[in-house]
Design a protein around this motif. Structure first.
Motif, short mmCIF file in Angstrom:
data_model
loop_
_atom_site.label_atom_id
_atom_site.label_comp_id
_atom_site.label_asym_id
_atom_site.label_seq_id
_atom_site.Cartn_x
_atom_site.Cartn_y
_atom_site.Cartn_z
N PRO A 1 42.30 10.66 -32.94
CA PRO A 1 40.71 11.13 -32.96
C PRO A 1 39.85 10.01 -32.68
O PRO A 1 40.02 8.86 -33.32
N ASP A 2 38.73 10.47 -32.39
CA ASP A 2 37.65 9.73 -32.28
C ASP A 2 36.74 9.42 -33.27
O ASP A 2 36.97 10.28 -34.49
N THR A 3 35.50 9.14 -33.54
CA THR A 3 34.83 8.66 -34.63
C THR A 3 34.46 10.24 -35.19
O THR A 3 34.60 10.38 -36.38
N PHE A 4 33.62 10.88 -34.42
CA PHE A 4 33.32 12.15 -34.96
C PHE A 4 34.35 13.07 -35.53
O PHE A 4 34.24 13.61 -36.57
N GLN A 5 35.52 13.10 -34.61
CA GLN A 5 36.64 13.92 -35.07
C GLN A 5 37.01 13.45 -36.54
O GLN A 5 37.42 14.11 -37.47
N ASN A 6 37.04 12.31 -36.71
CA ASN A 6 37.58 11.54 -37.87
C ASN A 6 36.64 11.89 -39.13
O ASN A 6 37.18 12.26 -40.04
N ILE A 7 35.22 11.93 -39.11
CA ILE A 7 34.27 12.45 -39.82
C ILE A 7 34.52 13.86 -40.40
O ILE A 7 34.43 14.01 -41.45
N VAL A 8 34.85 14.72 -39.25
CA VAL A 8 34.74 15.99 -39.51
C VAL A 8 36.06 16.49 -40.47
O VAL A 8 36.21 17.05 -41.47
N GLU A 9 37.31 15.64 -39.89
CA GLU A 9 38.58 15.80 -40.64
C GLU A 9 38.53 15.25 -41.99
O GLU A 9 38.98 15.76 -42.88
N LEU A 10 37.70 14.10 -42.21
CA LEU A 10 37.63 13.54 -43.70
C LEU A 10 36.67 14.46 -44.44
O LEU A 10 37.03 14.92 -45.61
N VAL A 11 35.78 15.19 -44.02
CA VAL A 11 35.01 15.93 -44.72
C VAL A 11 35.70 17.30 -45.33
O VAL A 11 35.67 17.71 -46.36
N VAL A 12 36.48 17.79 -44.37
CA VAL A 12 37.08 19.06 -44.66
C VAL A 12 38.29 18.70 -45.63
O VAL A 12 38.52 19.48 -46.47
N GLU A 13 38.84 17.83 -45.39
CA GLU A 13 39.86 17.24 -46.17
C GLU A 13 39.58 16.79 -47.53
O GLU A 13 40.30 17.38 -48.56
N LYS A 14 38.46 16.23 -47.73
CA LYS A 14 37.76 15.87 -48.94
C LYS A 14 37.63 17.26 -49.95
O LYS A 14 37.91 17.47 -51.02
N LEU A 15 36.91 18.17 -49.20
CA LEU A 15 36.40 19.43 -49.71
C LEU A 15 37.67 20.44 -50.14
O LEU A 15 37.69 20.86 -51.23
N ASP A 16 38.44 20.35 -49.16
CA ASP A 16 39.81 21.12 -49.49
C ASP A 16 40.40 20.52 -50.38
O ASP A 16 41.20 21.23 -51.75
N GLY A 17 40.56 19.37 -50.52
CA GLY A 17 41.43 18.53 -51.71
C GLY A 17 40.68 18.65 -53.25
O GLY A 17 41.46 19.14 -54.29
N MET A 18 39.28 18.61 -53.04
CA MET A 18 38.48 18.94 -54.26
C MET A 18 38.83 20.46 -54.93
O MET A 18 39.26 20.68 -55.89
N VAL A 19 38.77 21.29 -53.90
CA VAL A 19 38.97 22.83 -54.42
C VAL A 19 40.51 23.01 -54.96
O VAL A 19 40.53 23.64 -55.85
N GLU A 20 41.43 22.37 -53.98
CA GLU A 20 42.84 22.45 -54.46
C GLU A 20 42.95 21.96 -55.84
O GLU A 20 43.80 22.39 -56.67
#
Lengths: 86, 241
Positions: free
Chosen positions: B64-83
């Motif tokens: 992943p490049d920078t932007f894809q990293n950011i998107v994946e980080l945001v989605v993972e953090k949000l999913d982890g919080m809900v989980e």
């Protein structure tokens, strides 16, 4: 004093009421202090769980803050919207 | 009442919502206010980000490049919080929680960009809280059925039903007022500093922005989402016994 009207009296009383309403801040202040104290004690007992303790403490404090904010909203309404002086 | 709550009152300290123009709608005067404009700006920003993220993820690369990293980080953090908060129910609500999280967070920190935060308007927070309330009520009826809801309403004795009902209705009221009052207190204090002591307001008000916009805004966003998840989870789990 000869231009003192009923509206002025109501506005003055509204200002006093706003001051009284923000006394509601005492409760959350004490509550948040207790939460922070117990949080500090918990970190002292178990430093490994610092992250969990901090987030739980902040969540509880933010919820406890609500009653103080009700007082703030009442004070702001009295001061700036002036519902009684309409 | 001529004006809505905290709207366009005349005072020197200016933290109010201003009406831009009004129109007649079934005999009611409806105002388009600065809150609407700010909400639109926030929504445009979110929309642009989501379109860019969608396009990026469609052409995702192995490294992943920078932007894809950011998107994946945001989605993972949000999913982890809900989980973390909801367990096995997380997959049904991760979308909703993630959406309102992004919206509230961006609204709260939009004070840094010179906007008046849309969440400092009671209309916005009440709408958010009513959405949460309808989800809670729907999940209650879905998982506990009508009999379970009635049983919960008459919890120790049937005579407690009005009090339980008030407790249910208090959920959206307290959630919306909490978010509204927190953001509004920041807006009011910043307005007071900038107007009443404007000569001394050099550089150090940045600390106020860090506390009220970033810290308090992030905490309140987290609290709103956490309470939503807790209430929804409670509504589901009460039906499982």
């Amino acid at each position: 004093m000869e231009n003192f009207t009923g509206t002025d009296f109501i506005l003055g009383c509204s200002a006093i009421g706003a001051g009284l309403a923000v006394i509601a801040g005492i409760g959350p202040g004490i509550g948040q202090g207790i939460a922070a104290g117990h949080g500090a004690a918990a970190v002292g007992r178990n430093p490994g769980a610092k992250g969990d303790i901090t987030s739980t403490m902040l969540l509880g404090q933010a919820v406890a803050e609500t009653t103080g904010l009700y007082g703030l909203v009442v004070a702001l309404l009295l001061m700036f919207v002036k519902p009684l002086a309409r | 009442m001529e004006y809505g709550i905290l709207m366009a009152a005349d005072s020197e300290v200016d933290f109010m919502i201003h009406g831009l123009f009004s129109y007649k709608f079934f005999g009611q005067t409806v105002w388009i206010t600065t809150s609407h404009v700010c909400i639109l700006l926030v929504m445009l920003l979110l929309l642009a980000f989501s379109i860019a993220a969608n396009r990026k993820i469609r052409h995702a690369t192995e490294v992943p490049d920078t932007f894809q990293n950011i998107v994946e980080l945001v989605v993972e953090k949000l999913d982890g919080m809900v989980e973390n908060a909801m367990g096995h129910n997380a997959k049904y609500f991760a979308n909703y929680i993630g959406t309102i999280f992004c919206f509230i967070l961006l609204s709260n920190i939009s004070g840094l960009l010179g906007l008046r935060p849309p969440t400092a308007d009671y209309g916005t927070t009440l709408a958010l809280a009513l959405m949460t309330f309808s989800i809670i009520t729907f999940q209650k009826f879905k998982h506990q059925h009508v009999s379970g809801v009635l049983k919960g309403l008459c919890d120790p004795w049937p005579i407690w039903a009005p009090i339980n009902l008030i407790g249910d209705v208090a959920v959206p009221v307290s959630m919306s007022l909490r978010l509204f009052a927190n953001v509004l207190s920041g807006v009011v204090i910043e307005a007071l500093v900038y107007t009443l002591i404007s000569k001394f307001a050099v550089i150090w008000p940045a600390a106020l922005h860090v506390y009220f916009d970033l810290f308090s805004g992030a905490i309140q966003t987290y609290v709103f989402c956490m309470l939503t998840m807790t209430y929804v989870n409670q509504a589901i789990e009460d039906g499982e016994y």
